[in-house]
Design a protein around this motif. Structure first.
Motif, PDB file in Angstrom:
ATOM      1  N   LYS A   3       0.861  -1.285   0.151  1.00 27.36           N
ATOM      2  CA  LYS A   3       0.213  -0.117  -0.214  1.00 27.36           C
ATOM      3  C   LYS A   3       0.803   1.158  -0.083  1.00 27.36           C
ATOM      4  O   LYS A   3       0.559   2.235  -0.731  1.00 27.36           O
ATOM      5  CB  LYS A   3      -0.955   0.001   1.141  1.00 27.36           C
ATOM      6  CG  LYS A   3      -2.162  -0.867   1.040  1.00 27.36           C
ATOM      7  CD  LYS A   3      -3.125  -0.441   2.242  1.00 27.36           C
ATOM      8  CE  LYS A   3      -4.429  -1.172   2.236  1.00 27.36           C
ATOM      9  NZ  LYS A   3      -5.085  -0.857   3.426  1.00 27.36           N
ATOM     10  N   CYS A   6       2.513   1.939  -3.210  1.00 29.32           N
ATOM     11  CA  CYS A   6       1.288   2.370  -4.315  1.00 29.32           C
ATOM     12  C   CYS A   6       0.981   3.785  -4.051  1.00 29.32           C
ATOM     13  O   CYS A   6       1.094   4.787  -4.743  1.00 29.32           O
ATOM     14  CB  CYS A   6       0.126   1.391  -3.769  1.00 29.32           C
ATOM     15  SG  CYS A   6      -1.371   2.164  -4.713  1.00 29.32           S
ATOM     16  N   TYR A   7       1.012   4.389  -2.524  1.00 27.85           N
ATOM     17  CA  TYR A   7       0.583   5.745  -2.335  1.00 27.85           C
ATOM     18  C   TYR A   7       1.851   6.480  -3.004  1.00 27.85           C
ATOM     19  O   TYR A   7       1.678   7.494  -3.587  1.00 27.85           O
ATOM     20  CB  TYR A   7       0.228   5.868  -0.985  1.00 27.85           C
ATOM     21  CG  TYR A   7      -0.832   5.228  -0.372  1.00 27.85           C
ATOM     22  CD1 TYR A   7      -1.995   5.005  -1.406  1.00 27.85           C
ATOM     23  CD2 TYR A   7      -0.996   4.667   0.658  1.00 27.85           C
ATOM     24  CE1 TYR A   7      -3.052   4.275  -0.950  1.00 27.85           C
ATOM     25  CE2 TYR A   7      -2.225   3.958   1.470  1.00 27.85           C
ATOM     26  CZ  TYR A   7      -3.250   3.921   0.574  1.00 27.85           C
ATOM     27  OH  TYR A   7      -4.399   3.199   0.969  1.00 27.85           O
ATOM     28  N   PHE A  10       1.601   7.105  -6.634  1.00 32.38           N
ATOM     29  CA  PHE A  10       0.624   7.922  -7.075  1.00 32.38           C
ATOM     30  C   PHE A  10       1.090   9.329  -6.630  1.00 32.38           C
ATOM     31  O   PHE A  10       0.712  10.314  -7.491  1.00 32.38           O
ATOM     32  CB  PHE A  10      -0.635   7.534  -6.463  1.00 32.38           C
ATOM     33  CG  PHE A  10      -1.468   6.248  -7.129  1.00 32.38           C
ATOM     34  CD1 PHE A  10      -1.554   6.682  -8.422  1.00 32.38           C
ATOM     35  CD2 PHE A  10      -1.865   5.145  -6.729  1.00 32.38           C
ATOM     36  CE1 PHE A  10      -2.272   5.493  -9.457  1.00 32.38           C
ATOM     37  CE2 PHE A  10      -2.423   4.471  -7.378  1.00 32.38           C
ATOM     38  CZ  PHE A  10      -2.408   4.354  -8.618  1.00 32.38           C
ATOM     39  N   LEU A  13       3.290  10.569  -9.011  1.00 32.34           N
ATOM     40  CA  LEU A  13       2.705  10.838 -10.221  1.00 32.34           C
ATOM     41  C   LEU A  13       2.176  12.301 -10.446  1.00 32.34           C
ATOM     42  O   LEU A  13       2.059  13.032 -11.348  1.00 32.34           O
ATOM     43  CB  LEU A  13       2.031   9.939 -10.863  1.00 32.34           C
ATOM     44  CG  LEU A  13       2.503   8.406 -11.197  1.00 32.34           C
ATOM     45  CD1 LEU A  13       1.647   7.504 -11.509  1.00 32.34           C
ATOM     46  CD2 LEU A  13       3.116   8.875 -12.587  1.00 32.34           C
ATOM     47  N   ILE A  14       1.350  12.427  -9.007  1.00 31.12           N
ATOM     48  CA  ILE A  14       0.718  13.642  -8.893  1.00 31.12           C
ATOM     49  C   ILE A  14       1.595  14.911  -8.925  1.00 31.12           C
ATOM     50  O   ILE A  14       1.641  15.919  -9.463  1.00 31.12           O
ATOM     51  CB  ILE A  14      -0.096  13.734  -7.677  1.00 31.12           C
ATOM     52  CG1 ILE A  14      -1.432  12.685  -7.877  1.00 31.12           C
ATOM     53  CG2 ILE A  14      -0.539  15.008  -7.406  1.00 31.12           C
ATOM     54  CD1 ILE A  14      -1.971  12.407  -6.811  1.00 31.12           C
ATOM     55  N   VAL A  16       4.820  15.067 -10.323  1.00 29.58           N
ATOM     56  CA  VAL A  16       5.123  15.199 -11.589  1.00 29.58           C
ATOM     57  C   VAL A  16       4.212  16.301 -12.334  1.00 29.58           C
ATOM     58  O   VAL A  16       4.609  16.953 -12.911  1.00 29.58           O
ATOM     59  CB  VAL A  16       5.118  13.837 -12.284  1.00 29.58           C
ATOM     60  CG1 VAL A  16       5.487  14.208 -13.840  1.00 29.58           C
ATOM     61  CG2 VAL A  16       6.678  13.248 -11.693  1.00 29.58           C
ATOM     62  N   SER A  17       2.935  15.606 -12.106  1.00 31.43           N
ATOM     63  CA  SER A  17       1.976  16.560 -12.878  1.00 31.43           C
ATOM     64  C   SER A  17       1.738  17.874 -12.542  1.00 31.43           C
ATOM     65  O   SER A  17       1.595  18.648 -13.168  1.00 31.43           O
ATOM     66  CB  SER A  17       0.435  15.777 -12.953  1.00 31.43           C
ATOM     67  OG  SER A  17       0.261  15.817 -11.582  1.00 31.43           O
ATOM     68  N   GLN A  19       4.273  19.582 -11.407  1.00 30.76           N
ATOM     69  CA  GLN A  19       5.226  20.466 -11.718  1.00 30.76           C
ATOM     70  C   GLN A  19       5.006  20.762 -13.584  1.00 30.76           C
ATOM     71  O   GLN A  19       6.140  21.098 -13.931  1.00 30.76           O
ATOM     72  CB  GLN A  19       6.850  19.279 -11.852  1.00 30.76           C
ATOM     73  CG  GLN A  19       6.897  19.108 -10.286  1.00 30.76           C
ATOM     74  CD  GLN A  19       7.532  20.418  -9.625  1.00 30.76           C
ATOM     75  OE1 GLN A  19       8.121  21.223 -10.313  1.00 30.76           O
ATOM     76  NE2 GLN A  19       6.919  20.591  -8.502  1.00 30.76           N
ATOM     77  N   SER A  20       3.952  20.840 -13.831  1.00 29.19           N
ATOM     78  CA  SER A  20       4.094  21.129 -15.321  1.00 29.19           C
ATOM     79  C   SER A  20       4.450  22.581 -15.740  1.00 29.19           C
ATOM     80  O   SER A  20       4.175  23.383 -14.865  1.00 29.19           O
ATOM     81  CB  SER A  20       2.517  21.085 -15.608  1.00 29.19           C
ATOM     82  OG  SER A  20       1.737  22.184 -15.156  1.00 29.19           O
ATOM     83  N   CYS A  21       4.901  22.844 -16.730  1.00 28.43           N
ATOM     84  CA  CYS A  21       5.334  23.835 -17.098  1.00 28.43           C
ATOM     85  C   CYS A  21       5.535  24.131 -18.695  1.00 28.43           C
ATOM     86  O   CYS A  21       5.267  22.934 -19.414  1.00 28.43           O
ATOM     87  CB  CYS A  21       6.964  24.364 -16.573  1.00 28.43           C
ATOM     88  SG  CYS A  21       8.247  23.292 -17.210  1.00 28.43           S
ATOM     89  N   VAL A  22       5.748  25.093 -19.306  1.00 27.30           N
ATOM     90  CA  VAL A  22       5.563  25.449 -20.661  1.00 27.30           C
ATOM     91  C   VAL A  22       6.834  26.042 -21.145  1.00 27.30           C
ATOM     92  O   VAL A  22       6.966  27.273 -20.573  1.00 27.30           O
ATOM     93  CB  VAL A  22       4.603  26.131 -21.246  1.00 27.30           C
ATOM     94  CG1 VAL A  22       4.635  26.022 -22.670  1.00 27.30           C
ATOM     95  CG2 VAL A  22       3.040  25.384 -20.896  1.00 27.30           C
ATOM     96  N   GLU A  23       7.815  25.514 -21.722  1.00 28.72           N
ATOM     97  CA  GLU A  23       9.101  26.042 -22.196  1.00 28.72           C
ATOM     98  C   GLU A  23       8.614  27.560 -23.032  1.00 28.72           C
ATOM     99  O   GLU A  23       7.714  27.339 -23.830  1.00 28.72           O
ATOM    100  CB  GLU A  23      10.001  25.226 -23.009  1.00 28.72           C
ATOM    101  CG  GLU A  23      11.246  26.066 -23.241  1.00 28.72           C
ATOM    102  CD  GLU A  23      12.121  24.823 -23.670  1.00 28.72           C
ATOM    103  OE1 GLU A  23      13.100  25.121 -24.588  1.00 28.72           O
ATOM    104  OE2 GLU A  23      12.338  23.508 -23.080  1.00 28.72           O
ATOM    105  N   GLU A  24       9.330  28.659 -22.700  1.00 27.40           N
ATOM    106  CA  GLU A  24       8.918  29.851 -23.581  1.00 27.40           C
ATOM    107  C   GLU A  24       8.995  29.504 -25.102  1.00 27.40           C
ATOM    108  O   GLU A  24      10.000  29.056 -25.379  1.00 27.40           O
ATOM    109  CB  GLU A  24       9.798  30.690 -22.929  1.00 27.40           C
ATOM    110  CG  GLU A  24       9.390  32.028 -23.783  1.00 27.40           C
ATOM    111  CD  GLU A  24      10.230  33.374 -23.279  1.00 27.40           C
ATOM    112  OE1 GLU A  24      10.056  34.380 -23.699  1.00 27.40           O
ATOM    113  OE2 GLU A  24      11.032  33.082 -22.370  1.00 27.40           O
ATOM    114  N   LEU A  25       8.039  29.966 -25.422  1.00 26.36           N
ATOM    115  CA  LEU A  25       7.804  29.765 -27.133  1.00 26.36           C
ATOM    116  C   LEU A  25       7.857  31.154 -27.762  1.00 26.36           C
ATOM    117  O   LEU A  25       7.170  31.933 -27.160  1.00 26.36           O
ATOM    118  CB  LEU A  25       6.702  28.894 -27.370  1.00 26.36           C
ATOM    119  CG  LEU A  25       6.634  27.251 -27.016  1.00 26.36           C
ATOM    120  CD1 LEU A  25       5.477  26.694 -27.321  1.00 26.36           C
ATOM    121  CD2 LEU A  25       7.710  26.509 -27.284  1.00 26.36           C
TER     122      LEU A  25
END
Lengths: 184, 475
Positions: A3, A6-7, A10, A13-14, A16-17, A19-25
């Motif tokens: 368990k 598993c935690y 998860f 993964l959360i 990681v999600s 940490q989302s970012c968008v490289e400058e375009l």
């Protein structure tokens, strides 16, 4: 243990999600895109057998204006940035010939002239000539305003009796264009 | 830019960054009512449910050949060079730009008097688009034929289709035995608009000429079909775009029929096999149709004047004759003839193994539908399995293979993670969460989580979420 693992997975993964970012375009770069295709194709082909020359009464045995809207078409005229018109004149007749190719505008004015002095055959001495337009070449406005091509052929010595020893004697004029267009 | 153009551009944009319709996280996630939409034969234990309108939305975005960062990174490099390298020559005809979105307006389900039967019905809007990279046409447009003599530019590289439609559906999920549950869903499609050009053939080539320097040959068998778009353009001009879309969405456009099929088979107490076939159907486009075709073959070497034949008519216009001859050999034609488009049919199959502690579900009560007839009031805490997905596309089936692990924590929380391999990505890890707070069900599913590290560099993202009210009957 299972368990917890598993935690942990998860949670990872959360994270990681999160940490989302968008490289400058830089979408403004699209303005810098240059699309400049090179189009190439045949323009005009004229073929006259020696028998026609021999039948002509006048030395100037052929003159014809050909309607030609390929250059003045808006798609071409608005986008052409440079190009080359290539001529190849081949004479297998026994005649000295003068060939003139002229670009004519809507008013019948001559915009450009190309003159060829052709020696009799044999030997066959093809004349290849490349005429640049745009850049350091001739003005592109010549092409943009051309609505017809005039071809004139003159039998220089007025010889209407000799016959070439070569098979199927004739004079041919080939022409092609290779142009760069600025589409964007 | 006109609204219809924006609408079409939006669909194309979705297409430009969207993958397919693979919903590997939702598939067989039977705590979520919407799992019925990807397998009408899923193992459901609800008494009834209703989706909250406009809250159940799915969106998928991706591209197989390129990411935004490949071209638009602010790296100081020459943009035209990047564009040429990454797009014009970097993408192949197998690279597709495709996508799908769905928005639910109505989705309700309820158990019948015969408690083995579960009925569901609803309405949703779906947008679907795909475009394969038209490589040869792009090279021809970008470079021209000048330095590509003798190269055949393949017209079949142009393959694209897209549509916006409303789907009305009603389904039956029937428990045949403790081992087998089957499902069927009938669908009526109401097309708002459609465009497609998928069966093109032919080539353009420039060779050395016979008489003149070059001969240019166009051998074309191309067709572009649209429906609904002319009406939308007219509506935009008349200021009636909203009512026109609504009318076409509710049976005022082109109609079609389809069916979904599916089943769940318990191989044994812990092993389950499922499969579904979705959108086996078609739309007959007969209303507001335009078809444009370019069919024929012509070879030209410029204006050709051969004496003495050419002397017969001194006023002969060789240029106009050449143009007329080409137009006669390769006529560009327009018609209003109807056409039929088959929907992109999807196949799902999964094999799941359950183990661990048996968890209570909402149906684990004395009065639920399965309370005394089966063990469906409980589920194992863990599931692991594999999932195969395939969808028919203009260039043939597109497949994806996933492995998944699902963990249930009480009857409140269920988590599912998946790893998917397809033509778009080998690093697609997805995560789904289903939260049951009393009767309120909330779920969120997201794909390719590693891509969130830099969305600009990601080839694929998907997101789906929704709210439902679920009842398992009185306790």
């Amino acid at each position: 243990m299972g368990k917890k693992l598993c935690y942990f997975l998860f949670g990872l993964l959360i994270l990681v999600s999160l940490q989302s970012c968008v490289e400058e375009l830089n979408f403004d770069q699209f303005d810098d895109l240059q699309i400049e295709p090179v189009l190439e194709g045949s323009i005009l082909y004229v073929e006259a057998p020696e028998s026609i020359i021999n039948r002509a009464v006048a030395a100037n045995f052929y003159t014809q204006d050909f309607n030609f809207d390929g250059f003045s078409d808006a798609f071409f005229a608005d986008r052409v940035i440079d190009g080359v018109v290539t001529y190849l004149v081949e004479n297998t007749t026994s005649k000295d010939l003068n060939i003139t190719v002229e670009f004519i505008d809507d008013g019948g004015n001559v915009l450009d002239t190309e003159f060829f002095t052709i020696t009799p055959a044999p030997p066959v001495e093809p004349v290849l000539r490349e005429i640049p337009y745009g850049g350091t070449g001739r003005s592109l406005d010549i092409l943009r305003n051309t609505s017809a091509i005039r071809v004139t052929a003159e039998n220089v010595n007025g010889d209407t009796s000799s016959t070439s020893s070569l098979p199927d004697p004739k004079v041919t004029i080939k022409s092609s264009g290779k142009f760069t267009l600025s589409v964007k | 830019m006109r609204k219809t153009d924006i609408l079409i551009a939006a669909i194309l944009l979705i297409g430009a960054f969207a993958q397919g319709q693979n919903r590997q996280l939702l598939y067989d996630f039977n705590e979520i009512p919407q799992s019925l939409m990807v397998n009408p034969g899923v193992d459901v234990d609800f008494k009834w449910y209703t989706g909250i309108p406009l809250t159940n939305i799915s969106f998928q975005a991706g591209s197989s050949g390129i990411a935004a960062n490949d071209v638009f990174a602010d790296d100081g490099l020459d943009f035209t060079e990047k564009f040429t390298r990454e797009i014009i020559y970097g993408m192949s005809t197998a690279d597709e730009l495709s996508g799908n979105f769905q928005i639910e307006y109505l989705n309700v389900g309820f158990r019948g008097k015969n408690e083995d039967n579960f009925y569901s019905l609803g309405i949703y809007t779906e947008g679907d688009a795909i475009g394969y990279w038209f490589r040869d046409l792009a090279i021809l447009g970008f470079e021209g034929n000048g330095d590509n003599l003798n190269q055949r530019f393949d017209l079949s590289d142009l393959k694209t289709r897209g549509e916006l439609l409303n789907v009305f559906h009603i389904g039956l999920n029937k428990r045949i035995s403790n081992k087998l549950t089957i499902g069927v869903r009938a669908k009526v499609y109401s097309s708002i608009f459609d465009f497609n050009s998928t069966r093109n053939k032919g080539y353009f080539v420039t060779n050395e000429g016979v008489n003149n320097f070059y001969s240019s040959t166009l051998d074309s068998d191309m067709e572009w079909r649209i429906s609904g778009l002319p009406a939308l353009r007219d509506a935009e001009r008349d200021g009636t775009i909203a009512s026109t879309i609504t009318k076409r969405a509710f049976f005022g456009g082109n109609l079609g029929l389809g069916v979904d099929l599916g089943f769940t088979y318990n191989i044994n107490d812990q092993t389950v096999f499922t499969a579904s076939l979705l959108d086996l159907g078609f739309i007959n486009h007969s209303n507001d149709v335009k078809r444009y075709s370019l069919k024929g073959k012509a070879t030209v070497e410029g204006v050709e004047v051969i004496l003495p034949d050419a002397l017969s008519d001194p006023d002969q216009d060789f240029w106009d004759e050449l143009i007329d001859e080409v137009e006669e050999l390769i006529p560009f034609e327009e018609s209003d003839d109807s056409y039929i488009m088959f929907r992109p049919t999807k196949l799902n199959a999964s094999l799941r193994y359950n183990w661990g502690e048996q968890m209570a579900t909402g149906a684990n009560c004395d009065c639920g539908p399965y309370a005394s007839s089966s063990n469906k009031g409980t589920r194992y805490a863990n599931s692991v399995g594999g999932h195969l997905y395939a969808v028919n596309r203009p260039r043939g089936p597109q497949t994806a293979l996933s492995v998944f692990y699902q963990r249930r924590i009480g009857s409140v929380l269920a988590l599912k993670t998946s790893y998917t391999v397809d033509k778009f990505s080998f690093t697609n890890i997805g995560l789904g969460l289903n939260l049951q707070a009393g009767p309120v069900n909330f779920y969120v599913l997201a794909d390719n989580l590693l891509g969130y590290q830099n969305l600009a560099n990601s080839n694929y993202q998907s997101f789906q979420f929704g709210l439902n009210i679920i009842s398992w009957g009185k306790k």
